[in-house]
Design an enzyme around this catalytic site. Structure first.
Site, short mmCIF file in Angstrom:
data_model
loop_
_atom_site.label_atom_id
_atom_site.label_comp_id
_atom_site.label_asym_id
_atom_site.label_seq_id
_atom_site.Cartn_x
_atom_site.Cartn_y
_atom_site.Cartn_z
N HIS B 131 1.60 -21.10 7.53
CA HIS B 131 1.14 -22.26 6.79
C HIS B 131 2.38 -23.05 6.38
O HIS B 131 3.45 -22.48 6.22
CB HIS B 131 0.40 -21.73 5.55
N ASP B 208 3.25 -13.55 2.80
CA ASP B 208 2.33 -14.53 2.26
C ASP B 208 0.92 -13.94 2.38
O ASP B 208 0.34 -13.91 3.46
CB ASP B 208 2.46 -15.84 3.04
N GLN B 211 -4.20 -15.48 2.43
CA GLN B 211 -5.45 -15.34 3.19
C GLN B 211 -5.86 -13.87 3.35
O GLN B 211 -6.96 -13.59 3.84
CB GLN B 211 -5.31 -15.97 4.57
N LYS B 234 -8.10 -18.09 -4.26
CA LYS B 234 -8.59 -17.53 -3.00
C LYS B 234 -9.08 -16.10 -3.16
O LYS B 234 -9.50 -15.47 -2.20
CB LYS B 234 -7.49 -17.61 -1.93
N CYS B 372 -2.86 -27.45 7.43
CA CYS B 372 -1.48 -27.27 6.96
C CYS B 372 -0.73 -26.28 7.84
O CYS B 372 0.06 -25.47 7.36
CB CYS B 372 -1.44 -26.83 5.50
#
Lengths: 150, 416
Positions: B131, B208, B211, B234, B372
């Site tokens: 991302h 990261d 997600q 999220k 993104c």
């Protein structure tokens, strides 16, 4: 559903599928890029002038149905117009897609451009319709920077 | 191995949906079908209640107050930190730094790690799947320090090429930053294995997890991640708060990010003594109700048996892939063996934005665009995709609605 039909009118679907004046103009006086990075709509508009009249206008590029049809219809409408007429159509088209022209007579006067009236019900798509117009305007104003309507 | 039917039966999705008030609303006169969960997922009642209760009866500023409410607010805020610590199995609550979201977490880590450790000629290794938020902060610090950003490539399925990744872990690399799950394609990276590869070369790794957190149970110590970041919104919590996990020793070695209140022990005009971790990295009044809401979201997630949740989500994803790929002229982008929660697709001659608008008119929320992740789009030679992304509250009926509406998109565009 009626809103959707107003958005994706025959004229728009037709110009999306078979865009007119969809080619590079080798001997163009001006060419300017328009790019909406968020959605990826990306066009180059080519102009050839005879005095203050647009004698040729073409475009290439890719994007959604609304932006492509808008570029295509714009190219058919602006050919042969003077800069003053172009300026006035530019303004009227903006009023139309923002829902600022209400009466049927004024809308009808816009001819093929009237097909874009349904966009006013879809505010997030207005930027798609006006991208080719802003690109064309920058070419006329002799600004060479890439245009974005996001 | 359970049968697919029994996997669907094991998860009480109708009951779960009732926990999320927004899921029973209508959009354009149609029942909402919310398939934009990778952008942000919806909030259960306990989260909404926790925020309401906080402002109704518990609010003041945190830390250093001598009065009752300040003590209570501090307790709630720090309780949330402990909940996060337990949820991701961090070694200590001092390793949990509250930030605005995953993006700010990466910016913080890149800035302070880079300031301390990056020099001219050094390298930062990322992957082609990232991302923008796991690209740009590294680009910025690399530019500042004269370091180089290197990118491990992905294959045509959207999986990181592990042999390439490993060979790019040279002695010049000072840190690697990799996504756990790709937001654009849904690929689940084998991060534990990738971290092992990096650690063999003594290279720390930032993961990261934005997600991954809504779909997987993450154990940062099992992964042995040096940094792990995620956003509250999220994981069914409020927006505006997120977490930077860092190993205590690493965090202690790094300079502060922003200066201000809370991050100091003492200030004179000549010298400031910085606070201990995590406060060293939390300047200013924090997002207290955000932390409280995130804590409530974690409590809510802890009420589930996650094996059942994960089986349900995987079964739903497989079901959706099967149904969607039956549509003529539709191509799924991102076909990794391990995926979570995301189906990105393109349609012949129909731009994703037109797909998105028509689906919206049917009450179906998906995301369209480059997500993104422009380098990912470039890798696949497309400007954009339409992306349906799932949470455990989605159903097979919603997948049917999605498929029917995509058929409608085709009908509208065939009509010329």
């Amino acid at each position: 559903m009626s809103d959707l039909k107003a958005l994706y009118q025959e004229v728009i679907l037709d110009h999306n599928k078979n865009p007119r004046n969809f080619k590079k103009l080798e001997d163009a006086d001006y060419s300017v890029e328009g790019y909406n990075p968020l959605c990826g709509d990306h066009y180059t508009v080519y102009l050839k002038m005879k005095g203050d009249v647009i004698s040729e206008i073409t475009f290439i590029g890719s994007g959604c149905a609304i932006s492509k049809a808008s570029a295509s219809v714009m190219s058919t409408v602006l050919k042969g117009k003077t800069l003053t007429e172009v300026e006035s159509l530019f303004n009227e088209f903006h009023h139309l897609v923002r829902g600022e022209i209400k009466d049927d007579v004024s809308i009808e006067k816009l001819g093929k451009l009237a097909a874009f009236g349904g966009i006013s019900e879809f505010p997030v798509r207005v930027k798609c319709a006006i991208l080719p117009w802003h690109t064309m305007k920058n070419a006329i104003d002799k600004k060479n920077e890439t245009v974005s309507t996001e | 191995m359970n049968s697919v039917a029994s996997i669907f039966d094991a998860f009480p999705v109708d009951k779960v949906r009732r926990d999320f008030p927004i899921l029973s609303s209508n959009v354009h006169g149609k029942p909402l079908v919310y398939l934009d969960n990778a952008a942000s997922n919806q909030k259960p009642k306990p989260v909404l209640d926790a925020i309401q209760d906080y402002y109704t009866a518990q609010h003041s500023n945190v830390h250093r107050g001598v009065h009752f409410l300040s003590g209570l607010a501090t307790e709630k805020y720090e309780e949330a930190r402990i909940k996060v610590r337990n949820y991701i199995n961090a070694g200590s609550e001092n390793e949990i730094i509250f930030v605005r979201g995953a993006t700010e977490a990466i910016n913080l880590a890149a800035a302070v790690f880079g300031k301390k450790n990056l020099e001219q000629g050094d390298e930062v290794l990322i992957t082609e799947l990232e991302h923008h938020s796991n690209i740009v902060p590294w680009q910025m610090i690399c530019e500042e320090k004269g370091a180089r950003l290197r990118v491990a490539p992905i294959n045509d399925s959207g999986e990181v090429m592990l042999d390439k990744f490993e060979s790019m872990l040279t002695s010049n690399v000072k840190i690697a930053a990799i996504s756990h799950v790709s937001n654009a394609l849904g690929t689940v990276n084998p991060v534990k294995q990738m971290i092992e590869m990096a650690h063999r070369k003594k290279i720390p790794v930032l993961v990261d997890g934005a997600q991954a957190m809504p779909h997987l149970r993450v154990d940062v110590r099992d992964l042995d991640a040096d940094f792990y970041v995620f956003s509250s919104h999220k994981v069914f919590g409020p927006t505006g708060i997120g977490v930077l996990y860092g190993k205590a020793q690493l965090l202690e070695s790094l300079p502060p990010y922003q200066g201000g209140g809370d991050m100091i022990k003492s200030v004179t005009f000549e010298k400031t003594v910085f606070n201990d971790i995590p406060y060293k990295f939390e300047a200013g009044t924090p997002h207290i109700e955000g932390a409280v809401g995130l804590g409530a979201a974690i409590d809510y997630l802890n009420s589930f048996d996650w094996r059942i949740v994960q089986d349900y989500e995987q079964a739903l994803l497989k079901f959706a892939e099967k149904e969607i790929s039956k549509i003529d002229g539709l191509k799924i982008i991102g076909t990794a063996k391990e995926k979570a929660g995301v189906i990105s697709f393109v349609m012949e001659d129909i731009h994703p934005h037109d797909v998105g608008t028509i689906l919206d008119s049917e009450g179906i929320a998906i995301r369209t665009g480059h997500h993104c992740a422009q380098p990912v789009m470039e890798r696949f030679g497309i400007p954009a995709t339409a992306r349906a992304s799932f949470a455990f509250y989605n159903t097979r009926e919603e997948i049917h609605a999605l498929v029917q509406s995509i058929q409608k998109v085709k009908e509208i565009f065939a009509h010329v």
